[in-house]
Design an enzyme around this catalytic site. Structure first.
Site, PDB file in Angstrom:
ATOM      1  N   ARG A   1      -7.615  -0.478   1.164  1.00 51.11           N
ATOM      2  CA  ARG A   1      -8.141  -1.738   0.617  1.00 51.11           C
ATOM      3  C   ARG A   1      -8.580  -1.569  -0.838  1.00 51.11           C
ATOM      4  NH1 ARG A   1     -12.464  -1.919   5.360  1.00 51.11           N
ATOM      5  NH2 ARG A   1     -10.717  -0.825   6.322  1.00 51.11           N
TER       6      ARG A   1
ATOM      7  N   ASP B   1     -12.092   7.162   3.960  1.00 51.01           N
ATOM      8  CA  ASP B   1     -10.854   6.941   4.712  1.00 51.01           C
ATOM      9  C   ASP B   1     -10.459   5.458   4.728  1.00 51.01           C
ATOM     10  OD1 ASP B   1      -8.647   7.575   6.194  1.00 51.01           O
ATOM     11  OD2 ASP B   1      -9.726   7.894   8.081  1.00 51.01           O
TER      12      ASP B   1
ATOM     13  N   LYS C   1      -9.979  13.051   8.230  1.00 49.09           N
ATOM     14  CA  LYS C   1      -9.465  12.694   9.549  1.00 49.09           C
ATOM     15  C   LYS C   1      -9.396  13.935  10.440  1.00 49.09           C
ATOM     16  CE  LYS C   1      -6.365   8.908   8.092  1.00 49.09           C
ATOM     17  NZ  LYS C   1      -7.006   7.830   8.885  1.00 49.09           N
TER      18      LYS C   1
ATOM     19  N   GLU D   1      -9.381   3.675   2.365  1.00 53.14           N
ATOM     20  CA  GLU D   1      -8.909   3.769   0.979  1.00 53.14           C
ATOM     21  C   GLU D   1      -7.861   2.713   0.629  1.00 53.14           C
ATOM     22  OE1 GLU D   1      -7.604   5.394   3.400  1.00 53.14           O
ATOM     23  OE2 GLU D   1      -5.472   5.081   3.025  1.00 53.14           O
TER      24      GLU D   1
ATOM     25  N   LYS E   1       0.850  -1.192   0.000  1.00 54.59           N
ATOM     26  CA  LYS E   1       0.000   0.000   0.000  1.00 54.59           C
ATOM     27  C   LYS E   1       0.881   1.236   0.000  1.00 54.59           C
ATOM     28  CE  LYS E   1      -3.126   2.708   3.002  1.00 54.59           C
ATOM     29  NZ  LYS E   1      -3.991   2.724   4.205  1.00 54.59           N
TER      30      LYS E   1
ATOM     31  N   ASP F   1      -2.564  10.364   3.540  1.00 53.38           N
ATOM     32  CA  ASP F   1      -3.958   9.961   3.741  1.00 53.38           C
ATOM     33  C   ASP F   1      -4.669  10.979   4.625  1.00 53.38           C
ATOM     34  OD1 ASP F   1      -6.366   8.701   4.053  1.00 53.38           O
ATOM     35  OD2 ASP F   1      -5.597   7.077   5.339  1.00 53.38           O
TER      36      ASP F   1
ATOM     37  N   ASP G   1       1.744   6.551   5.381  1.00 57.16           N
ATOM     38  CA  ASP G   1       0.742   5.568   4.964  1.00 57.16           C
ATOM     39  C   ASP G   1       1.173   4.795   3.710  1.00 57.16           C
ATOM     40  OD1 ASP G   1      -1.621   4.287   5.541  1.00 57.16           O
ATOM     41  OD2 ASP G   1      -2.892   5.715   4.454  1.00 57.16           O
TER      42      ASP G   1
HETATM   43  N1  BES Z   1      -4.063   4.757   6.911  1.00 59.85           N
HETATM   44  C1  BES Z   1      -5.125   4.474   7.786  1.00 59.85           C
HETATM   45  C2  BES Z   1      -4.759   3.493   8.907  1.00 59.85           C
HETATM   46  C3  BES Z   1      -3.669   3.922   9.850  1.00 59.85           C
HETATM   47  C4  BES Z   1      -3.969   4.386  11.117  1.00 59.85           C
HETATM   48  C5  BES Z   1      -2.329   3.769   9.509  1.00 59.85           C
HETATM   49  C6  BES Z   1      -2.952   4.719  11.990  1.00 59.85           C
HETATM   50  C7  BES Z   1      -1.319   4.113  10.382  1.00 59.85           C
HETATM   51  C8  BES Z   1      -1.630   4.581  11.642  1.00 59.85           C
HETATM   52  C9  BES Z   1      -6.290   3.873   6.991  1.00 59.85           C
HETATM   53  O1  BES Z   1      -6.392   4.299   5.684  1.00 59.85           O
HETATM   54  C10 BES Z   1      -7.533   4.276   7.677  1.00 59.85           C
HETATM   55  O2  BES Z   1      -7.812   5.444   7.713  1.00 59.85           O
HETATM   56  N2  BES Z   1      -8.279   3.310   8.195  1.00 59.85           N
HETATM   57  C11 BES Z   1      -9.491   3.576   8.868  1.00 59.85           C
HETATM   58  C12 BES Z   1     -10.508   2.567   8.391  1.00 59.85           C
HETATM   59  C13 BES Z   1     -11.915   2.884   8.800  1.00 59.85           C
HETATM   60  C14 BES Z   1     -12.399   4.134   8.128  1.00 59.85           C
HETATM   61  C15 BES Z   1     -12.795   1.713   8.430  1.00 59.85           C
HETATM   62  C16 BES Z   1      -9.230   3.424  10.350  1.00 59.85           C
HETATM   63  O3  BES Z   1      -8.427   2.598  10.764  1.00 59.85           O
HETATM   64  O4  BES Z   1      -9.832   4.192  11.118  1.00 59.85           O
HETATM   65 ZN    ZN Z   2      -4.685   4.899   4.795  1.00 63.33          ZN
HETATM   66 MN    MN Z   3      -7.483   6.073   5.491  1.00 54.66          MN
END
Ligand code: BES
Ligand code: ZN
Ligand code: MN
Length: 505
Positions: A357, A353, A283, A355, A271, A276, A294
């Site tokens: 996947r 968010d 966020k 994204e 990825k 992000d 990310d």
């Molecule tokens: N890039 C983030 C996950 C992340 C969080 C990476 C902390 C490194 C440190 C990912 O894209 C994300 O935002 N995931 C969301 C998913 C949710 C919206 C289902 C999350 O984990 O809150």
């Molecule tokens: Zn992300």
């Molecule tokens: Mn995200």
């Protein structure tokens, strides 16, 4: 980057000046081999110093003696290697890191890798020591315009380290491999630490393309090509960004052709969300700067390809990275949108968010169809939920193949880049069914890391596959013996070991 640790190997011998490093087991007596090298006068003085300071020689502890009696060196560093049980379990990479943390202002360091007869002092040990030193010396300081005097243990300028051991000529060969791996880790760290205004998808692809120097074949797919291929899930993530998206395919063909035909290559997918923001599902501001990291999965893939190519690994590997920036914008993807992925499956966007996947689904499918790999491993900073489950100690491991999962677990044990397996099942899979499309891109509040993995699983078919959620391990890393940087370069050593132990030959 450190300004050069020059590490060489030779027979154990005293070198005038600089820092002399010797090893001491619990019990406070120098080994016969060490005693012979330093001479009896110095040995007596050293034994006195150990007693006066009540130095216990616990693993990785150290006692420094300036201008030691009977030795023509500036500083003697006595490094503990503990009890016989400790010695059997010595992690030479971490030991090397701990030693490098004690170099101080020394420009010249002489390590006598000799010790009690029950302690391993072979070529592999020397190579691992050197690797630990390189990893410890790493700093990401290219954006400081002034030197910082708080950076106490950073070697200033070039430091030459000589590791003396009986097996020095073997060590010279083995350490080339160790150096290739350390360079791979450092490349991954650099990419993760780099600010997002500098490292956009196009610049990331350019840096990955530098692997051509090592004989890696590179293909960069631009937005036009990605649209023609049909990677609409990936492109949807990048469509709110002023920066163009890219996919980079890296191919290292190190195996004999016959073997390649029989089994297909190993594929590693990363990825690469260069930043992000969360997109329209934006966020919160606090800590958002961390989202420059990310792309830790993609960084690991580039670092791994560097390591494998540079040590000329006898294996065929495909590296594939999806590079996008996730931004809110008038043209950005919306919650409620439905996109058609490369696989033909449709996806309802619930949260922009989620994204990662979307990016990986398309790249996994593309790699599976194009290269028919014998197995696929993806790495992604995919979910905050994996930090809730496992903290920063283990990456989350998900797999449809027990053998692959067990091998990853074992490689984790032997490198210290440990993984912990979490479940997949039909019930979790149902959580990403959508009212309006084949699937949705979030599975609700529960089991966030698992539903993300279930989503990915819909893009791998029958191919043996493992997903590593590295949101907890790739960035914001706690300082350790082998890393003083925000980014760890996590996964390069793990996957290099996996390849070396199970897939080369
Ligand atoms: N890039 C983030 C996950 C992340 C969080 C990476 C902390 C490194 C440190 C990912 O894209 C994300 O935002 N995931 C969301 C998913 C949710 C919206 C289902 C999350 O984990 O809150
Ligand atoms: Zn992300
Ligand atoms: Mn995200």
């Amino acid at each position: 980057m450190s300004e050069g640790l020059k590490i060489s190997f030779s027979a154990p011998e005293l070198v005038k000046g600089g820092t002399l490093v010797i090893f001491l087991a619990e019990g406070g007596k120098l080994s016969d081999s060490t005693k012979k090298l330093v001479g009896s006068a110095a040995a007596n003085a050293i034994h006195r110093a150990i007693e006066v300071e009540a130095f216990k020689a616990k693993p990785k502890s150290a006692l420094a003696i300036p201008a030691p009696y009977g030795l023509d060196v500036d500083r003697l560093l006595i490094v503990g290697i503990g009890s016989d049980k400790d010695r059997q379990e010595t992690d030479y990479v971490r030991l090397g890191g701990a030693i490098a943390g004690r170099f101080g202002t020394s420009r010249s360091v002489n390590v006598l890798l000799v010790g009690p007869s029950d302690w391993r002092v072979d070529a592999a040990a020397a190579s691992d020591l050197a690797m630990g030193m390189r990893l410890r010396a790493y700093r990401f300081d290219k954006y400081f315009t002034k030197k910082r005097d708080t950076d106490q243990d950073k070697p200033q300028g070039a430091v030459s380290v000589k590791i003396g051991l009986a097996a020095f000529s073997d060590a010279r060969k083995v350490a080339k491999t160790g150096e290739a791996i350390a360079e791979g880790v450092i490349i991954a760290r650099d990419l993760v630490n780099e600010p997002p205004n500098v490292l956009d998808p196009v610049e990331f692809a350019r840096r990955a393309s530098e692997l051509t120097k090592l004989g890696v074949e590179i293909t960069v797919l631009d937005e036009k090509q990605l649209a023609r291929i049909g990677m609409r899930a990936l492109l949807g993530v990048g469509q709110g960004s002023a920066k163009e998206s890219r996919v980079v395919i890296m191919r290292w063909n190190g195996a004999k052709p016959a073997k390649y035909n029989k089994t297909g290559p190993i594929a590693v997918i990363g990825k690469g969300v260069v930043f992000d923001t969360g997109g329209i599902s934006i966020k919160p501001a606090a800590g958002m700067e961390d989202m420059k990291g990310d792309m830790g999965g993609a960084a690991c893939v580039v670092g791994l390809m560097h390591a494998l190519a540079s040590r000329k690994a006898k294996v065929n590997v495909i590296g594939a990275i999806g590079l996008v920036e996730n931004m809110p914008d008038g043209n950005a993807q919306r919650p409620g949108d439905i996109v058609t992925s490369l696989s033909g499956q449709t996806i309802e966007i619930i949260n922009t968010d989620a994204e990662g996947r979307l990016v990986l689904g398309d790249v996994l499918w593309y790699v599976k169809e194009t290269f028919k790999p014998q197995l696929m491993i993806d790495l992604a900073t995919l979910t905050g939920a994996v930090l809730v489950a496992l903290g920063q100690e283990n990456a989350g491991l998900f797999s449809n193949d027990d053998t692959l999962a067990e091998r990853l677990f074992a490689a984790g044990k032997s490198t210290g880049e440990t993984v912990w397996r979490l479940p997949l099942s039909a019930a979790y899979d149902k959580m990403v069914d959508s009212k309006f499309a084949d699937m949705k891109n979030t599975g609700g509040r529960h089991a966030g890391s698992i539903t993300a993995a279930q989503f990915l699983k819909r893009f791998v078919g029958d191919t043996p596959w493992a997903h590593l959620d590295i949101a907890g391990t790739a960035l914001g890393s706690p300082e350790s013996d082998i890393n003083k940087s925000w980014s760890s370069g996590w996964g390069v050593r793990l996957l290099d070991r996996l390849v070396a132990d199970y897939y080369e030959g």
